[in-house]
Scaffold this motif. Structure first.
Motif, PDB file in Angstrom:
ATOM      1  N   GLN A  15       0.818  -1.219   0.000  1.00 29.67           N
ATOM      2  CA  GLN A  15       0.000   0.000   0.000  1.00 29.67           C
ATOM      3  C   GLN A  15       0.857   1.276   0.000  1.00 29.67           C
ATOM      4  O   GLN A  15       0.564   2.260   0.678  1.00 29.67           O
ATOM      5  N   ILE A  16       1.905   1.233  -0.780  1.00 30.19           N
ATOM      6  CA  ILE A  16       2.724   2.425  -0.995  1.00 30.19           C
ATOM      7  C   ILE A  16       1.928   3.416  -1.843  1.00 30.19           C
ATOM      8  O   ILE A  16       1.263   3.018  -2.807  1.00 30.19           O
ATOM      9  N   PRO A  17       1.958   4.698  -1.531  1.00 35.58           N
ATOM     10  CA  PRO A  17       1.229   5.682  -2.358  1.00 35.58           C
ATOM     11  C   PRO A  17       1.677   5.618  -3.820  1.00 35.58           C
ATOM     12  O   PRO A  17       2.868   5.614  -4.120  1.00 35.58           O
ATOM     13  N   GLU A  18       0.690   5.565  -4.704  1.00 32.12           N
ATOM     14  CA  GLU A  18       1.003   5.454  -6.134  1.00 32.12           C
ATOM     15  C   GLU A  18       1.762   6.674  -6.641  1.00 32.12           C
ATOM     16  O   GLU A  18       2.589   6.567  -7.553  1.00 32.12           O
ATOM     17  N   ALA A  19       1.490   7.841  -6.036  1.00 32.37           N
ATOM     18  CA  ALA A  19       2.198   9.060  -6.455  1.00 32.37           C
ATOM     19  C   ALA A  19       3.695   8.919  -6.208  1.00 32.37           C
ATOM     20  O   ALA A  19       4.506   9.398  -7.019  1.00 32.37           O
ATOM     21  N   PHE A  20       4.090   8.258  -5.121  1.00 33.33           N
ATOM     22  CA  PHE A  20       5.510   8.040  -4.836  1.00 33.33           C
ATOM     23  C   PHE A  20       6.138   7.168  -5.913  1.00 33.33           C
ATOM     24  O   PHE A  20       7.240   7.444  -6.395  1.00 33.33           O
ATOM     25  N   TYR A  21       5.423   6.097  -6.255  1.00 30.56           N
ATOM     26  CA  TYR A  21       5.921   5.174  -7.273  1.00 30.56           C
ATOM     27  C   TYR A  21       6.104   5.894  -8.611  1.00 30.56           C
ATOM     28  O   TYR A  21       7.135   5.731  -9.284  1.00 30.56           O
ATOM     29  N   ASN A  22       5.121   6.690  -8.987  1.00 30.81           N
ATOM     30  CA  ASN A  22       5.194   7.404 -10.269  1.00 30.81           C
ATOM     31  C   ASN A  22       6.302   8.457 -10.267  1.00 30.81           C
ATOM     32  O   ASN A  22       6.948   8.687 -11.298  1.00 30.81           O
ATOM     33  N   ASP A  23       6.538   9.098  -9.125  1.00 34.01           N
ATOM     34  CA  ASP A  23       7.600  10.102  -9.040  1.00 34.01           C
ATOM     35  C   ASP A  23       8.970   9.468  -9.272  1.00 34.01           C
ATOM     36  O   ASP A  23       9.827  10.036  -9.965  1.00 34.01           O
ATOM     37  N   ILE A  24       9.181   8.309  -8.677  1.00 35.34           N
ATOM     38  CA  ILE A  24      10.476   7.631  -8.844  1.00 35.34           C
ATOM     39  C   ILE A  24      10.654   7.163 -10.281  1.00 35.34           C
ATOM     40  O   ILE A  24      11.771   7.126 -10.804  1.00 35.34           O
ATOM     41  N   GLU A  25       9.553   6.830 -10.936  1.00 33.42           N
ATOM     42  CA  GLU A  25       9.617   6.350 -12.320  1.00 33.42           C
ATOM     43  C   GLU A  25      10.022   7.461 -13.289  1.00 33.42           C
ATOM     44  O   GLU A  25      10.557   7.189 -14.371  1.00 33.42           O
ATOM     45  N   ASP A  26       9.790   8.706 -12.902  1.00 32.23           N
ATOM     46  CA  ASP A  26      10.139   9.852 -13.751  1.00 32.23           C
ATOM     47  C   ASP A  26      11.657  10.032 -13.771  1.00 32.23           C
ATOM     48  O   ASP A  26      12.282  10.279 -12.743  1.00 32.23           O
ATOM     49  N   ILE A  27      12.265   9.921 -14.954  1.00 32.86           N
ATOM     50  CA  ILE A  27      13.718   9.986 -15.081  1.00 32.86           C
ATOM     51  C   ILE A  27      14.275  11.341 -14.687  1.00 32.86           C
ATOM     52  O   ILE A  27      15.426  11.468 -14.266  1.00 32.86           O
TER      53      ILE A  27
END
Length: 282
Positions: A15-27
């Motif tokens: 249940q990690i916030p999806e916004a965190f995951y997407n931020d890390i994915e941004d190069i």
């Protein structure tokens, strides 16, 4: 584990916030610290070495997410920093019990890897310099410009990591828990990496400017030579043009008139060459 299953595990089970995951994915994500629903996200930029000749060194975001006993590091690109940190901690028997101390360890390890890659960049600069001393070609100059791009990415990322470090260092709730030696090591290595990157960038900029001046000077010399040759070639052309006009000149009845004109042209051209050499126009 595939990327889809990994994402599902992180978002649905942990249940990690999806916004965190997407931020890390941004190069292009910048270093920062953020909290949401009890979770804390720390993003730092770490260096990587690539097989791309045009951009052999680059920086990527590395995310560290934690809440209570859950700790997750996420990177969408291959990096040696995590494995190196684990091996070093096992070798030195280092116990990391605090989340922010782990962040400091990551910052320390990334700074060390910045310095390692900067040494390799310096070797590439020296190699390009040796090649340029033999022959100035577009390929060597393009290689220097590509290295300069790598240094720009390094300098920008190191500045971001430095801002992140000082923000974590000044957290009031964590100040008393920090290992002062660790904080000092991070500060020293991070500062050294920034200074080294700036020095190499300045050297490279001056080198490119110097060789650009050399190329411009060589071009000016070539243009002087071409201008001198054109002026010299104009002398026999001018004489031939005057001789070919339908105007009496006193030589049309002389048997050896053409040879006289050729001799005059050669003499005048030789005088022109001599004068140009005396003035060092060649």
């Amino acid at each position: 584990m595939t990327n889809v299953r990994r994402k599902k595990y992180l978002l649905e089970e942990l249940q990690i916030p999806e916004a965190f995951y997407n931020d890390i994915e941004d190069i292009d994500e910048r270093p920062r610290i953020e909290t949401e629903d009890g979770w804390t996200l720390v993003i730092l930029r770490v260096p990587i070495k690539r097989e791309d000749i045009k951009l052999p060194f680059y920086t990527i975001p590395l995310g560290f997410i934690f809440k209570d006993d859950i700790k997750v590091t996420i990177s969408f690109y291959r990096t040696e920093i995590i494995c190196d940190l684990v091996r070093y901690s096992q070798k030195k028997h280092i116990q990391i019990n605090d989340n922010f101390c782990l962040v400091l360890r990551l910052l320390l390890s990334s700074s060390v890897w910045y310095l390692k890659y900067l040494k390799q960049i310096n070797q590439k600069i020296k190699l390009a310099e040796d090649n340029l001393e033999k022959s100035i070609k577009n390929e060597e100059l393009q290689g220097l410009l590509q290295i300069e791009k790598c240094l720009v990415f390094f300098i920008t990322s190191l500045k971001g990591n430095d801002v992140l470090f000082h923000r974590i260092k000044n957290l009031k709730i964590q100040t008393e828990n920090y290992d002062t030696d660790l904080v000092e090591d991070v500060e020293i290595e991070l500062s050294q990496a920034q200074d080294t990157a700036n020095i190499y960038s300045d050297i490279l900029t001056r080198m490119v400017d110097s060789y650009a001046s050399v190329i411009s000077n060589n071009m000016n010399n070539i243009m002087k030579q071409m201008t001198s040759i054109s002026i010299i070639l104009m002398i026999p052309t001018l004489i031939a043009s005057l001789y070919g006009m339908n105007v009496p000149n006193g030589l049309e009845e002389i048997k050896y008139g053409i040879w006289i004109l050729l001799s005059i042209s050669i003499v005048l051209s030789a005088i022109g060459v001599f004068l140009f050499k005396r003035r060092r126009w060649f």
